[in-house]
Enzyme design. Structure first.
Site, short mmCIF file in Angstrom:
data_model
loop_
_atom_site.label_atom_id
_atom_site.label_comp_id
_atom_site.label_asym_id
_atom_site.label_seq_id
_atom_site.Cartn_x
_atom_site.Cartn_y
_atom_site.Cartn_z
N THR A 183 0.85 -1.18 0.00
CA THR A 183 0.00 0.00 0.00
C THR A 183 0.89 1.24 0.00
O THR A 183 2.12 1.12 -0.06
CB THR A 183 -0.92 0.03 1.23
N CYS A 184 0.27 2.40 0.11
CA CYS A 184 1.08 3.62 0.05
C CYS A 184 1.96 3.79 1.28
O CYS A 184 2.93 4.56 1.24
CB CYS A 184 0.18 4.85 -0.11
N ASN A 185 1.65 3.11 2.38
CA ASN A 185 2.48 3.29 3.57
C ASN A 185 3.00 1.99 4.17
O ASN A 185 3.47 1.98 5.30
CB ASN A 185 1.73 4.08 4.65
N SER B 49 -2.06 1.33 10.86
CA SER B 49 -2.18 2.31 9.79
C SER B 49 -1.72 3.69 10.24
O SER B 49 -1.67 4.00 11.44
CB SER B 49 -3.63 2.40 9.31
N GLU C 204 -8.26 3.24 10.09
CA GLU C 204 -8.77 3.60 8.75
C GLU C 204 -9.38 2.39 8.06
O GLU C 204 -8.96 1.26 8.27
CB GLU C 204 -7.65 4.23 7.91
N GLN D 23 -7.70 -3.55 1.17
CA GLN D 23 -6.39 -3.83 0.60
C GLN D 23 -5.89 -5.22 1.00
O GLN D 23 -5.25 -5.91 0.21
CB GLN D 23 -5.40 -2.75 1.05
N ALA E 209 -7.55 9.89 -9.54
CA ALA E 209 -8.95 9.55 -9.26
C ALA E 209 -9.10 8.12 -8.76
O ALA E 209 -10.19 7.54 -8.86
CB ALA E 209 -9.81 9.77 -10.51
N GLU F 4 -8.58 5.21 -5.50
CA GLU F 4 -9.24 5.15 -4.19
C GLU F 4 -8.82 6.29 -3.28
O GLU F 4 -9.65 6.96 -2.66
CB GLU F 4 -8.95 3.81 -3.53
N MET F 5 -7.50 6.56 -3.21
CA MET F 5 -7.03 7.61 -2.32
C MET F 5 -7.47 8.98 -2.82
O MET F 5 -7.86 9.86 -2.03
CB MET F 5 -5.51 7.56 -2.21
#
Length: 447
Positions: free
Chosen positions: A51-53, A104, A109, A115, A184, A186-187
């Site tokens: 994921t992004c983090n 998270s 969240e 995910q 555009a 999910e985030m």
């Protein structure tokens, strides 16, 4: 032969590494990453969550040394200081905690559970999900669902998108502002919806596929429009707030596209940019402009710490829930392992029974046995096997519940001295629960 394995996991997260560390270990896709891990000899199962983090990899191998070696190679692009390696029990407990939202950036969240599900489907399509990870990941999803329905862990700020909007509002006034969301997905959708609720006057959504941006613009409750990425040179400069959340491999926004220093007043910041991209969407040099303030994932810590404090009571309830569900998962593994051992014992005994029945019947062939008489002899042999194995079956189930694998190994050797083939008897490190803690791998998880 009974399948055996131990889970080992490694991760780089927003807490252990930098944004650049995360970018360095982010795989091309979760599915490809799983396939790569499965190509390592003796790795039987694999699961990757990116994921992004966070980038996390879980492997089931014949022992923890094999698993550790596979993970060392997987996370080779970054320094060891950024990587956390967890042993069997720690890996399983951490996975439950991740799905529950306790790990998270924004505590509790909601996006992470989706995910986790997507990563499960990717791993399964790549052949990475076997009996051990099937139980672990589905248990994690169950825990994540319970946490959100039975506690208030996701009340208030529930995403990085909403955290980004709140952080931007502390730097510039959002009332009547023009805002731009780049991406555009999910985030980006979460950021757009959060900004739309803050009193901004206009929202612009830029995306590689313009139709997706336009579709999102139609959904938000504010004046909004969708534009292609090529329009960034114009729309970015005219926006008071910019939130970027793309999956681009390279930065898509630089100093030349943002407010110029000449546009800045003496005392006020004219523009705020929140970069949620992983890797970075914004060139770091953009923060050198006096008219622009750039925030990245690390800067969201102030918002997330407030959220964490507000949800402290709920987090404690979720942690208790995880403790309980973790014990249930361990019991599930033990029961499955005991059932496999018992099945192998019965299979060995039945082979002997069938051989001896055939020998006895062949010697009595001249006696003219009817089919009914043959069935009586076979039924007697079955009854003897079942009665003889009933006590050890009960003992084996009790031994598994108590992690007494030496008793199980002894029983296997008594009923089948060749059981286990080249792999030998069941080793403590091949099991969950306390036996997994006897792994030669030193635990390095500092959660």
């Amino acid at each position: 032969m009974i399948p055996a394995g131990v889970v080992t996991a490694g991760r780089v997260t927003h807490e252990s590494g930098s944004v650049d560390d995360l970018a360095a270990v982010t795989p091309e896709s979760q599915r490809i990453a799983v396939a790569d891990l499965l190509s390592v000899p003796s790795v039987k199962e694999a699961y990757v969550l990116s994921t992004c983090n966070r980038v996390e990899a879980y492997v089931v191998a014949t022992d923890s040394v094999v698993g550790r070696a596979a993970l060392d190679e997987f996370f080779d692009p970054v320094d060891n200081d950024a990587v956390i390696i967890a042993d069997h029990d720690q890996s399983l407990r951490h996975l439950l905690s991740v799905a529950a939202g306790l790990e998270s950036v924004v505590l509790g969240e909601d996006q992470i559970i989706g995910q986790v599900r997507t990563a499960y489907e990717d791993a399964r399509s790549a052949g990475g999900i076997g009996e051990m990870l099937e139980a672990a990941v589905t248990k994690a999803i169950h825990v994540g669902e319970r946490a959100r329905t039975e506690t208030e862990i996701n009340e208030g700020v529930v995403s990085l998108g909403s955290a980004a909007a709140r952080l931007a509002g502390r730097t510039v006034s959002l009332e009547g502002a023009t805002s731009l969301v780049v991406g555009a997905g999910e985030m980006g959708q979460l950021a757009a919806r959060s900004l739309a609720e803050t009193g901004i006057s206009e929202l612009i959504i830029a995306n590689r596929t313009t139709s997706h941006a336009e579709h999102l613009a139609d959904e938000v409750d504010v004046e909004a429009s969708g534009v292609p990425l090529e329009a960034l040179d114009t729309v970015a400069r005219e926006s008071d707030v910019v939130v970027t959340a793309t999956g681009s491999d390279e930065p898509i926004l630089g100093p030349q596209q943002l407010a110029t220093d000449e546009a800045a007043t003496t005392d006020a910041t004219e523009q705020v940019v929140v970069d949620l991209g992983q890797p970075r969407d914004v060139v770091p040099a953009a923060d050198s402009l006096s008219s622009v303030t750039v925030y990245d994932l690390d800067d969201l810590e102030t918002i997330t710490e407030e959220t964490r404090a507000q949800r402290a009571d709920a987090a404690r309830k979720v942690e208790s829930m995880i403790d309980h569900e973790f014990e249930l998962l361990c019991e599930q593994y033990k029961r499955a392992r005991a059932d496999e051992v018992i099945a192998a014992m019965y299979e060995s005994a039945n082979r002997m029974k069938e051989r001896e029945v055939e020998t006895a019947l062949s010697r009595l062939e001249g006696e003219g046995f009817t089919d009914e008489q043959r069935q009586i002899i076979e039924a007697m042999a079955d009854a003897l096997v079942n009665q003889l194995l009933a006590p050890p079956t009960k003992s084996l189930r009790e031994a598994a519940a108590e992690d007494d694998w030496s008793t199980i190994n002894t029983a296997l050797q008594l009923f089948d001295p060749d059981f286990g083939g080249d792999d030998g008897p069941i080793a403590p490190s091949m099991h969950t629960g306390s036996m997994a803690r006897e792994s030669p791998l030193e635990a390095t998880d500092d959660d």
